[in-house]
Design an enzyme around this catalytic site. Structure first.
Site, PDB file in Angstrom:
ATOM      1  N   SER A 257       0.854  -1.177   0.000  1.00  0.00           N
ATOM      2  CA  SER A 257       0.000   0.000   0.000  1.00  0.00           C
ATOM      3  C   SER A 257       0.887   1.224   0.000  1.00  0.00           C
ATOM      4  CB  SER A 257      -0.873   0.014   1.248  1.00  0.00           C
ATOM      5  OG  SER A 257      -0.056   0.283   2.366  1.00  0.00           O
ATOM      6  N   LYS A 258       0.281   2.338  -0.429  1.00  0.00           N
ATOM      7  CA  LYS A 258       1.143   3.502  -0.620  1.00  0.00           C
ATOM      8  C   LYS A 258       1.638   4.100   0.682  1.00  0.00           C
ATOM      9  CE  LYS A 258      -2.697   6.342  -2.260  1.00  0.00           C
ATOM     10  NZ  LYS A 258      -3.226   7.074  -3.370  1.00  0.00           N
ATOM     11  N   ARG A 259       1.104   3.650   1.792  1.00  0.00           N
ATOM     12  CA  ARG A 259       1.646   4.137   3.054  1.00  0.00           C
ATOM     13  C   ARG A 259       3.086   3.644   3.256  1.00  0.00           C
ATOM     14  NH1 ARG A 259      -1.234   1.789   7.012  1.00  0.00           N
ATOM     15  NH2 ARG A 259      -2.871   1.432   5.487  1.00  0.00           N
TER      16      ARG A 259
END
Ligand code: GLU
Length: 500
Positions: A257-259
């Site tokens: 995920s982009k986190r």
């Protein structure tokens, strides 16, 4: 199963709801490879029926992304093809026609339940510890009642009438046979109250009408597949082959995920990574080459790809490995090609081309090539070629060891720079300003002065490049030229004057 003699047709079916995700590119690569290996077609279909999540421009950036990686599609909204249109929003009639067929055949029914009622049903079922599906209230509505409500203009959806008994089975090309009890399958909405089809209806109608033979998509769709298989059966169509690719994971094994990790593939482009490195990296995710090779081209991957070597455990996105690969790919390019990429991708500082000939720029690129992992690192490494940069007089002192103890005093360094300046300023260096001649001269000078060469190189390096770490010194001096080097030594002499 689809006729095995038929031409292979695969597809990537992005929803234009955001940025082109690296996971989509991974799936696109496999679809592309499977179609290419068989001499078939790779189709791009845009699944834009969810108007609430539609993002303007997302289709264009997706196309940019697959083009950047060289995963060219044969059919799609931008290039056309025989089974278009390739945007679901333009295929409404086709879905309506099939929805009618399903209703007529008793495989689907109209549902007039309001969102409020559905919410209540969900709550009640949750409370009772039941699965949260629809309670099938409208499934038994009499035909004349349906007609009455339709005439009254009551909003409604169309739902799949899932058989109440029996099982649905299909074979996943990577996982083998999968069997699901029909009573566990919800009466899925096929047409929403706004008249748009849901993903489930549209995907089945399109894959069939577009002649898709292999559905290769992310693992998260595996739970939807029984519904799709039921639809194929209800419509009287042969289902294609299904392959569900493992999800890419973060090093802690959570879903990418982009986190944790940039997931927009165009971010990698903006950062100056090469598309070759991205494709190579994606080709390593859950797939190994027969000879264990880690660096390979898109076409080498294409030739070697085999379902037998795809694993179903989620491959990890290892950024360190990716950066290593990226550096490998930069070194694989010729200097001319690397210079061209730097220019094309906007990473070539304008000042370089203004000050230096094309040949010299290529020479500078050669000096930097070894140390680059991505194109964006180039400008920072070559700024001093364009303009002198500020540095402290103390930077000129040669040092030793971890605590950077100076090995020579300020006055000694000043004298040394002056000696080098006059040696380089001699008439004989005109026309002889080459890396080799300079190195030879400097080593002779170090001997004569009884200095360690590395002690003498440090003030010279800082004088010429304004940095203690730089591109190789003598090659850099050759490119900068005699006049510029002498001027920089003059500036260093001035600075060294202030050293105690
Ligand atoms: N539109 C779906 C997505 O965005 C496609 C799923 C499929 O390939 O069937 O992933």
């Amino acid at each position: 199963m689809t006729n095995p003699g038929a031409v292979v047709r695969t597809r990537i079916a992005p929803s234009p709801t955001g940025e082109p995700h690296i996971g989509n590119m991974y799936v696109a690569l496999i679809n592309w490879a499977v179609a290419r290996r068989a001499g078939g077609q790779f189709i791009l279909r845009v699944e834009d029926t969810d108007r609430t999540r539609f993002v303007e421009g997302a289709e264009e950036t997706f196309i940019q992304a697959i083009n950047w990686l060289g995963l060219r599609h044969d059919e799609g909204p931008d290039v056309g093809g025989p089974v278009g249109p390739y945007r679901q929003s333009e295929r409404g009639d086709l879905y309506r026609e099939q929805a009618e067929r399903l209703i007529e055949g008793g495989h689907a029914y109209r549902c007039f339940c309001t969102p409020e009622r559905l919410a209540e049903v969900r709550k009640a079922r949750q409370k009772a510890g039941q699965a949260t599906g629809y309670d099938r209230k409208c499934r038994g509505l009499a035909a004349d009642e349906v007609r009455r409500r339709l005439d009254a203009g009551r909003p409604h959806t169309v739902r799949l009438a899932v058989p109440l008994q029996g099982q649905t089975r299909f074979t996943d090309g990577l996982r083998g046979p999968i069997v699901i009890e029909n009573r566990e399958v919800d009466d899925q909405v096929l047409v929403k109250s706004d008249g748009f089809p849901t993903y489930h209806l549209a995907v089945v109608v399109d894959d069939h009408l577009m002649g898709v033979t292999h559905i290769i998509r992310a693992e998260e769709w595996i739970v939807s597949t029984p519904k799709h298989v039921l639809l194929y059966e209800a419509l009287g169509w042969d289902p294609p082959l299904f392959y569900h690719m493992p999800l890419i994971r973060n090093p802690d094994r959570s879903k990418l995920s982009k986190r944790n990790q940039p997931t927009n593939v165009l971010w990698y482009r903006r950062e100056g990574y090469l598309p070759e490195a991205v494709v190579n990296f994606l080709g390593m995710l859950g797939h190994s080459m027969p000879d264990g090779r880690e660096v390979f081209t898109r076409d080498e991957f294409l030739k070697a790809f085999s379902w037998d070597r795809v694993t179903t455990t989620g491959p990890v996105f290892d950024m360190e490995k990716f950066e290593w690969l990226s550096g490998m790919w930069i070194r694989r390019l010729s200097a001319e090609e690397l210079a061209r990429r730097l220019r094309d991708e906007g990473f070539m500082p304008a000042g370089l081309a203004e000050k230096f000939s094309e040949e010299q720029v290529t020479a500078i690129v050669t000096l930097m090539q070894e140390r680059l992992r991505k194109l964006s690192e180039f400008a920072g490494g070559v700024g001093f070629f364009i303009d002198r940069e500020p540095y402290e007089p103390a930077d000129l002192l040669p040092t030793k060891g971890k605590n950077k103890k100076p090995t020579r005093t300020g006055p000694e360094v000043l004298a040394a720079i002056e000696t080098m300046r006059s040696a380089f300023a001699g008439e004989e260096t005109v026309g002889q300003w080459t890396a080799e001649a300079l190195q030879e001269a400097l080593r002779a000078l170090a001997d004569e002065m009884e200095w360690k060469p590395r002690d003498l190189f440090m003030p010279l390096r800082v004088a010429v490049t304004c940095r203690r770490i730089s591109t190789p010194l003598f090659e850099t001096m050759e490119i900068l030229g005699r006049d510029e080097c002498l001027a920089r030594l003059d500036e260093a002499i001035e600075k060294a004057g202030s050293l105690a």
